[in-house]
Scaffold this motif. Structure first.
Motif, PDB file in Angstrom:
ATOM      1  N   ARG A  28       0.828  -1.197   0.000  1.00  0.00           N
ATOM      2  CA  ARG A  28       0.000   0.000   0.000  1.00  0.00           C
ATOM      3  C   ARG A  28       0.865   1.251   0.000  1.00  0.00           C
ATOM      4  NH1 ARG A  28      -5.717   0.315   0.501  1.00  0.00           N
ATOM      5  NH2 ARG A  28      -5.385   1.764   2.239  1.00  0.00           N
ATOM      6  N   SER A  58      -4.184   7.097  -1.041  1.00  0.00           N
ATOM      7  CA  SER A  58      -3.788   5.701  -0.879  1.00  0.00           C
ATOM      8  C   SER A  58      -3.842   4.984  -2.214  1.00  0.00           C
ATOM      9  CB  SER A  58      -4.693   4.979   0.124  1.00  0.00           C
ATOM     10  OG  SER A  58      -6.010   4.910  -0.393  1.00  0.00           O
ATOM     11  N   THR A  78      -3.079   0.751  -3.881  1.00  0.00           N
ATOM     12  CA  THR A  78      -2.622  -0.622  -3.696  1.00  0.00           C
ATOM     13  C   THR A  78      -1.854  -1.046  -4.940  1.00  0.00           C
ATOM     14  OG1 THR A  78      -4.597  -1.080  -2.390  1.00  0.00           O
ATOM     15  CG2 THR A  78      -3.360  -2.985  -3.185  1.00  0.00           C
TER      16      THR A  78
END
Lengths: 143, 143, 143
Positions: B19, B105, B107
Motif C-alpha cells: 500500500r 492511498s 494498492t
C-alpha cells in the motif's frame, strides 16, 4: 542523441525523428548502463502510442498529431543481455487535456530533454514472468 | 518491498498488495531516511484514492479498478518523530484519460518501481500548520 | 524560496505568492546554476497558465482557480548570460481531471516542493532557433 554526465547522472537530448524507447536502448548500450531510472522527460512528440494493460494485453491508443511530452518516467534494466527500457508518459493535447499510460512508442518532434539516474555497477534484470504475461523489473545483486 | 542504493539514490520495488504511501513510510524507517524527494514512480495500482484540496478539506475520488501509475512525485520528511510521506500521482485509466491529485492511498498491482533521492544527514520537518489545516514541509537545518 | 543541497542535488521550497518559472530563475542565479534538470515538483498553484505549441505559437489556457500541481518537469540552462528555465506541468482540477502542457506561469499557493538535479561545472545553452521560432536546449561543452 547527445548525452552528458556528472557521475551517475545523465542529461540526454533527443532530436527530431528519433524514436522512443529505442533511443534509450541505444543510449544504455553506448554507455554500458544496466540499471537506471528515468525521472524526467519533456519536449514534443509528433506521434505517440500509449497503452493500458487490461490484465491480458496492452490496449493501445495512437495519437498521430504533435503533443507536448509533459511527463516521462521509467527504468532501464537488462533482458537477455540487452538493455530493457520501460517508460510511462503523460502527453498534453491541443486542447490541453492529457492522455497517459505505458509509452509503446513515440517520435521526437522539436526536442526531448531527459534526465537519467544510473546505478553504476548494478544490473536490474527484467525477466519475462509467464504468470502475468509481462516482463517485470527486479533489482538484482551488484553486477 | 525491495530497495537498493547508490549513495544517496535509491531504487525501490513494490509488489502486489503493498500500500502507498505506507510502504514508503516503512522504507524511510528501515533506512533512517528523514529527508528525500520521490521524483519517479511507475507501474500498476489496483485501487487508488486521489484527492483535491478545496481550501478546507481533501475531496476524494476513489478508482476501484486497475490503473497505470503514470507519474508519482513527492517528498519524505518527518513529523512527530516518524517518517512523513506526501505523494501526488497521475494515473491512466482504461480509456487512456488521466486523473490526478494528492495520492491518499493506492494498492500496488503487478509492480511499482520508484526512485528516491535522499538528503543524508538532513531532516525535513513537516509540522501541522493550524492556519491552513495541513502539514507543510520545511527544509530544516542539518539534522 | 528556500533551498538546501546535498552536493549537486537541491530541494527547493516555494511559498505562497511566488511565481513560476521566475523563482527558478532567481534560484539558478543565486546559486550559479547553469545546467540542471527539474524532475519533481508538487504542491498547489492558485493560478496557472499552460500552453500547447501548435507549430507556430503557444496556445494558452489560463486556469484562474487553485489546482494541485501533480507533476513538474523541466530544465535550467542559460540564454544570453541569464538562467533559462523551461517547465512542463500536469495539474489536477477540482473534479480530479488533469490538464497539462508547457508551464507559461503559475502562482504558488500553500506550498510547492521541488527537486533540482544540477550538473556542476556545465552550462546548457538555450539559443533561439529561428527556423522553429523557439529556444532549444543544447548540452554544451564543460563550462
Amino acid at each position: 542523441m547527445q548525452a552528458v554526465s556528472d557521475g551517475a547522472r545523465w542529461m540526454v537530448r533527443l532530436v527530431e525523428g528519433e524514436r522512443l524507447p529505442d533511443v534509450f536502448v541505444e543510449f544504455a548500450r553506448a554507455h554500458g548502463i544496466r540499471a537506471a531510472a528515468v525521472p524526467m522527460g519533456i519536449g514534443q512528440l509528433t506521434q505517440v502510442r500509449l497503452a493500458f494493460w487490461n490484465g491480458t494485453e496492452y490496449v493501445p491508443r495512437e495519437i498521430p498529431t504533435p503533443v507536448e511530452l509533459v511527463s516521462l518516467s521509467g527504468s532501464i534494466g537488462e533482458a537477455e543481455g540487452e538493455p530493457s527500457v520501460h517508460l510511462h508518459a503523460t502527453v498534453g493535447l491541443a486542447d490541453h487535456s492529457t492522455v497517459g499510460g505505458h509509452l509503446v512508442s513515440g517520435t521526437v518532434g522539436l526536442l526531448v530533454e531527459s534526465l537519467v539516474e544510473t546505478f553504476p555497477g548494478r544490473a536490474f534484470p527484467r525477466p519475462f514472468d509467464e504468470s502475468v504475461g509481462l516482463r517485470r523489473l527486479e533489482l538484482g545483486g551488484t553486477g
